[in-house]
Design a protein around this motif. Structure first.
Motif, PDB file in Angstrom:
ATOM      1  N   VAL A 242      -6.291 -15.740 -13.085  1.00  0.00           N
ATOM      2  CA  VAL A 242      -7.615 -16.369 -12.406  1.00  0.00           C
ATOM      3  C   VAL A 242      -6.748 -16.594 -10.939  1.00  0.00           C
ATOM      4  O   VAL A 242      -7.406 -15.712 -10.197  1.00  0.00           O
ATOM      5  N   ALA A 243      -6.028 -17.364 -10.582  1.00  0.00           N
ATOM      6  CA  ALA A 243      -5.921 -17.504  -9.506  1.00  0.00           C
ATOM      7  C   ALA A 243      -5.227 -16.393  -8.608  1.00  0.00           C
ATOM      8  O   ALA A 243      -4.840 -16.229  -7.224  1.00  0.00           O
ATOM      9  N   VAL A 244      -4.233 -15.813  -8.798  1.00  0.00           N
ATOM     10  CA  VAL A 244      -3.258 -14.616  -8.212  1.00  0.00           C
ATOM     11  C   VAL A 244      -3.097 -13.105  -9.333  1.00  0.00           C
ATOM     12  O   VAL A 244      -3.609 -12.374  -8.611  1.00  0.00           O
ATOM     13  N   VAL A 245      -2.747 -13.414 -10.448  1.00  0.00           N
ATOM     14  CA  VAL A 245      -2.609 -12.024 -11.685  1.00  0.00           C
ATOM     15  C   VAL A 245      -3.272 -11.103 -10.774  1.00  0.00           C
ATOM     16  O   VAL A 245      -3.916  -9.930 -10.585  1.00  0.00           O
ATOM     17  N   ILE A 246      -4.947 -11.425 -11.914  1.00  0.00           N
ATOM     18  CA  ILE A 246      -5.642 -10.856 -11.717  1.00  0.00           C
ATOM     19  C   ILE A 246      -6.439 -10.632 -11.107  1.00  0.00           C
ATOM     20  O   ILE A 246      -7.055  -9.155  -9.936  1.00  0.00           O
ATOM     21  N   PRO A 247      -6.778 -11.597  -9.788  1.00  0.00           N
ATOM     22  CA  PRO A 247      -7.180 -11.146  -8.298  1.00  0.00           C
ATOM     23  C   PRO A 247      -6.350 -10.098  -7.848  1.00  0.00           C
ATOM     24  O   PRO A 247      -7.077  -8.920  -6.811  1.00  0.00           O
ATOM     25  N   LEU A 248      -5.342 -10.395  -8.022  1.00  0.00           N
ATOM     26  CA  LEU A 248      -4.169  -8.451  -7.701  1.00  0.00           C
ATOM     27  C   LEU A 248      -4.913  -7.544  -8.108  1.00  0.00           C
ATOM     28  O   LEU A 248      -5.162  -6.457  -7.700  1.00  0.00           O
ATOM     29  N   PHE A 249      -4.825  -7.814  -9.388  1.00  0.00           N
ATOM     30  CA  PHE A 249      -5.370  -6.670  -9.757  1.00  0.00           C
ATOM     31  C   PHE A 249      -6.589  -6.173  -9.953  1.00  0.00           C
ATOM     32  O   PHE A 249      -6.623  -4.666  -9.255  1.00  0.00           O
ATOM     33  N   LEU A 250      -7.991  -7.197  -9.592  1.00  0.00           N
ATOM     34  CA  LEU A 250      -8.918  -6.585  -9.118  1.00  0.00           C
ATOM     35  C   LEU A 250      -8.904  -5.797  -7.976  1.00  0.00           C
ATOM     36  O   LEU A 250      -9.511  -5.011  -7.699  1.00  0.00           O
ATOM     37  N   ALA A 251      -7.902  -5.861  -7.067  1.00  0.00           N
ATOM     38  CA  ALA A 251      -8.027  -5.394  -4.876  1.00  0.00           C
ATOM     39  C   ALA A 251      -7.420  -4.102  -5.702  1.00  0.00           C
ATOM     40  O   ALA A 251      -7.959  -3.532  -4.628  1.00  0.00           O
ATOM     41  N   PHE A 252      -6.650  -4.337  -6.167  1.00  0.00           N
ATOM     42  CA  PHE A 252      -6.205  -2.773  -6.665  1.00  0.00           C
ATOM     43  C   PHE A 252      -7.153  -1.935  -7.524  1.00  0.00           C
ATOM     44  O   PHE A 252      -7.200  -0.302  -6.282  1.00  0.00           O
ATOM     45  N   THR A 253      -7.383  -2.242  -7.963  1.00  0.00           N
ATOM     46  CA  THR A 253      -8.643  -1.148  -8.583  1.00  0.00           C
ATOM     47  C   THR A 253      -9.511  -0.616  -7.599  1.00  0.00           C
ATOM     48  O   THR A 253     -10.520  -0.075  -7.544  1.00  0.00           O
ATOM     49  N   PHE A 254     -10.373  -2.054  -7.312  1.00  0.00           N
ATOM     50  CA  PHE A 254     -11.157  -1.770  -6.096  1.00  0.00           C
ATOM     51  C   PHE A 254     -10.900  -0.575  -5.316  1.00  0.00           C
ATOM     52  O   PHE A 254     -11.869   0.175  -5.067  1.00  0.00           O
ATOM     53  N   LEU A 255      -9.877  -0.799  -4.593  1.00  0.00           N
ATOM     54  CA  LEU A 255      -9.252   0.002  -3.644  1.00  0.00           C
ATOM     55  C   LEU A 255      -8.549   1.051  -4.506  1.00  0.00           C
ATOM     56  O   LEU A 255      -9.423   2.411  -3.162  1.00  0.00           O
ATOM     57  N   THR A 256      -8.353   1.421  -4.825  1.00  0.00           N
ATOM     58  CA  THR A 256      -8.484   2.966  -5.948  1.00  0.00           C
ATOM     59  C   THR A 256     -10.001   3.553  -6.438  1.00  0.00           C
ATOM     60  O   THR A 256     -10.350   4.395  -4.949  1.00  0.00           O
ATOM     61  N   GLY A 257     -10.558   2.491  -6.397  1.00  0.00           N
ATOM     62  CA  GLY A 257     -12.053   3.184  -6.365  1.00  0.00           C
ATOM     63  C   GLY A 257     -13.082   3.025  -5.676  1.00  0.00           C
ATOM     64  O   GLY A 257     -13.435   4.883  -5.204  1.00  0.00           O
ATOM     65  N   LEU A 258     -12.604   2.683  -4.251  1.00  0.00           N
ATOM     66  CA  LEU A 258     -13.494   3.379  -3.130  1.00  0.00           C
ATOM     67  C   LEU A 258     -12.610   4.229  -2.303  1.00  0.00           C
ATOM     68  O   LEU A 258     -13.423   4.651  -2.377  1.00  0.00           O
ATOM     69  N   GLY A 259     -11.605   4.526  -2.722  1.00  0.00           N
ATOM     70  CA  GLY A 259     -10.762   5.393  -1.688  1.00  0.00           C
ATOM     71  C   GLY A 259     -11.399   6.577  -3.059  1.00  0.00           C
ATOM     72  O   GLY A 259     -11.960   8.043  -2.401  1.00  0.00           O
ATOM     73  N   ALA A 260     -11.540   6.729  -4.008  1.00  0.00           N
ATOM     74  CA  ALA A 260     -12.144   7.523  -4.748  1.00  0.00           C
ATOM     75  C   ALA A 260     -13.597   8.559  -4.253  1.00  0.00           C
ATOM     76  O   ALA A 260     -13.888   8.916  -4.061  1.00  0.00           O
ATOM     77  N   VAL A 261     -14.306   6.764  -3.975  1.00  0.00           N
ATOM     78  CA  VAL A 261     -16.203   7.391  -3.607  1.00  0.00           C
ATOM     79  C   VAL A 261     -15.894   7.850  -2.525  1.00  0.00           C
ATOM     80  O   VAL A 261     -16.590   8.599  -1.205  1.00  0.00           O
ATOM     81  N   VAL A 262     -15.505   7.582  -0.984  1.00  0.00           N
ATOM     82  CA  VAL A 262     -15.359   7.778   0.410  1.00  0.00           C
ATOM     83  C   VAL A 262     -14.239   9.170   0.215  1.00  0.00           C
ATOM     84  O   VAL A 262     -14.683   9.693   1.751  1.00  0.00           O
ATOM     85  N   GLY A 263     -13.655   9.601  -0.783  1.00  0.00           N
ATOM     86  CA  GLY A 263     -12.886  11.066  -0.779  1.00  0.00           C
ATOM     87  C   GLY A 263     -12.088  10.544  -0.007  1.00  0.00           C
ATOM     88  O   GLY A 263     -10.903  11.658   0.685  1.00  0.00           O
ATOM     89  N   VAL A 264     -11.450   9.207   0.133  1.00  0.00           N
ATOM     90  CA  VAL A 264     -10.218   9.045   1.309  1.00  0.00           C
ATOM     91  C   VAL A 264      -8.767   8.627  -0.084  1.00  0.00           C
ATOM     92  O   VAL A 264      -9.135   7.361  -0.243  1.00  0.00           O
ATOM     93  N   PRO A 265      -7.980   9.546  -1.425  1.00  0.00           N
ATOM     94  CA  PRO A 265      -7.635   9.086  -2.017  1.00  0.00           C
ATOM     95  C   PRO A 265      -6.467   8.765  -1.644  1.00  0.00           C
ATOM     96  O   PRO A 265      -5.687   8.090  -0.993  1.00  0.00           O
ATOM     97  N   VAL A 266      -6.026   6.821  -2.151  1.00  0.00           N
ATOM     98  CA  VAL A 266      -5.603   5.704  -1.558  1.00  0.00           C
ATOM     99  C   VAL A 266      -4.378   5.812  -2.795  1.00  0.00           C
ATOM    100  O   VAL A 266      -5.066   6.065  -3.708  1.00  0.00           O
ATOM    101  N   SER A 267      -3.091   6.642  -2.477  1.00  0.00           N
ATOM    102  CA  SER A 267      -2.315   6.488  -3.325  1.00  0.00           C
ATOM    103  C   SER A 267      -1.714   5.653  -4.201  1.00  0.00           C
ATOM    104  O   SER A 267      -2.194   3.996  -3.466  1.00  0.00           O
TER     105      SER A 267
END
Ligand code: TRP
Length: 466
Positions: free
Chosen positions: A414-439
């Motif tokens: 909860v302190a480290v691993v899952i936040p990394l995962f959530l931040a990763f999916t958040f950034l990937t998802g955000l990139g897709a919404v705003v049309g700036v694909p994040v690799s």
């Protein structure tokens, strides 16, 4: 102030299951599975439920039970006033979710009534297309909202426990019966293939977009990230094991989602409807098409949609309760006033979603995923780096031997691993919404920098104030 608690030992579990089991399982899960490659989505979804959803759900419950407050009050109480902003994220997430949820609730209400007259039997696809958006949809949304307001107004503990005890066995029986029946239909085999047989090439080619959708859906179906489970857990006694309760809730909820898939995909294939084609209408087109051919079709339709309506209501209530608890606790509004105000807000936002398919799609798909991911990310960093030892204490309170053994692994997750995962999916998802694909490598690097930076800040912060 003494805080109400659940009436029976099982009260919390029942209400939380009532919150989790809803349109997310029956409507959103088949929809997203259909548009994300079937079995590939199912696989990642199940993995995320176990590895992220369950520990995340427990992490959210820890904050609620520890503070005994609504989300905004909870963060202020446990972390100091500036943490109120995390509660604010939860409130926003609740608004995003209920704004489209009550539109779908309105569809269900309409199908319950239309089953009695058989209105959709002849042409299911055309019927859905005719009623999904527009003035009629806005009207049914308002009716669904009114029903939600009525229960929240009366106080959560009364109606919900009862609704869940009727709804869960009802869903299991109905879907179980339908699952057996659809297996006998000609052409249904392609549905099992689509839902259960992994297309490795598809998964490889679309891994990250499927992962983002699966992660968002896992949070959505568990009601995690918007403070609903936090609020329900704030009414929870010390004697319950959060880990055990969280596991039970997730297992029941996920089982019901998979069962819904075992009905809907074989059904769509036997009707010759390609699963992705229906979009948000997959459930309605598939079931409505089937009900027309069943014996006693009107009775079956009314009972079926009636039970789904209860499931939708018990979930909508949990979202509205977040906002009402906030207004009652933090702004000293009476429950009736708070409920009326919140109802008025959703009348406006839900009407907008009912009139605009593109707004609806944005809210229901990407935006919901993003706000829930952001919410849970904040909650878990709070557990890990503000509450720290206290989070683990709360996890262990009321826990049995087995749950205690998982305390430390849970904490590091909860302190480290899952936040990394959530931040990763958040950034990937955000990139897709705003049309700036994040690799993927870029998203990973940003996630490590962002989460790592947050942890460093939080550590120095709590060290200097401790
Ligand atoms: N989980 C519910 C469902 O599957 C919906 C829901 C209720 C929800 N409360 C929530 C979703 C809070 C996100 C956040 O239908």
């Amino acid at each position: 102030m003494t805080r109400a608690t659940w009436r029976t030992r099982l009260g919390f579990v029942l209400a939380a299951v009532g919150s989790a089991v809803g349109l997310g399982n029956i409507w959103r899960f088949p929809w997203l599975t259909a548009t994300n490659g079937g079995a590939a989505f199912l696989l990642l979804y199940l993995l995320v439920i176990v590895l992220v959803g369950v520990p995340g759900l427990v992490g959210e419950m820890v904050i609620g039970r520890r503070s005994r407050r609504n989300p905004v009050g909870a963060f202020a109480e446990l972390g100091g006033p500036r943490w109120r902003v995390l509660g604010g994220v939860a409130l926003i997430a609740s608004v995003v979710v209920l704004s489209f949820y009550s539109v779908v609730g309105g569809w269900i209400l309409r199908y319950t009534l239309a089953s009695a007259t058989g209105a959709y039997f002849a042409a299911p696809e055309q019927y859905f297309a005719a009623i999904n958006y527009g003035v009629g949809a806005a009207g049914f949304h308002a009716l669904f909202l009114l029903a939600t307001v009525a229960v929240v107004y009366a106080g959560v503990d009364r109606g919900i426990e009862l609704a869940t005890t009727v709804m869960v066995p009802g869903i299991v029986l109905l879907f179980g019966g339908l699952a057996v029946w659809v297996a006998t239909l000609p052409g249904s085999g392609g549905g099992y293939e689509f839902f259960l047989s992994l297309d490795v090439a598809y998964l490889r080619d679309n891994f990250f977009s499927v992962l983002v959708a699966a992660a968002g859906q896992a949070l959505f179906t568990l009601s995690v990230g918007a403070g609903a489970m936090l609020t329900y857990a704030s009414y929870l006694g010390e004697d319950r094991s959060l880990a055990a309760d969280g596991t039970i809730i997730a297992a029941l909820n996920t089982g019901i989602g998979v069962l819904a898939g075992l009905v809907i995909f074989p059904l769509l294939f036997s009707l010759g409807v390609s699963p992705g084609e229906g979009g948000p209408g997959a459930l309605f087109v598939g079931l409505a098409g089937a009900f027309g051919t069943l014996p006693y079709s009107r009775v079956v339709g009314v009972v079926f949609f009636g039970v789904v309506l209860l499931a939708a209501l018990s979930s909508a209530i949990s979202i509205m309760e977040v906002l009402v608890a906030y207004l009652v606790d933090e702004h000293a509004l009476s429950r009736p006033r708070a409920t009326a105000g919140v109802g008025g807000l959703f009348l406006v936002t839900g009407t907008a979603a009912a009139l605009s398919p593109s707004l609806f799609g944005l809210l229901a798909d990407t935006l919901a995923n993003l706000v829930l991911t952001a919410g849970l990310l904040g909650f878990l960093l709070f557990d890990g780096w503000v509450l720290r030892r206290a989070a683990l204490d709360e996890y262990e309170t009321g826990a049995g031997r087995l749950a205690r053994l998982t305390g430390r692994p849970w904490y590091y997750a909860v302190a480290v691993v899952i936040p990394l995962f959530l931040a990763f999916t958040f950034l990937t998802g955000l990139g897709a919404v705003v049309g700036v694909p994040v690799s993927a490598p870029a998203a990973l690097a940003l996630a490590v920098v962002g989460v790592g930076g947050a942890i460093v800040l939080l550590r120095s912060d709590t060290d200097s104030t401790a």
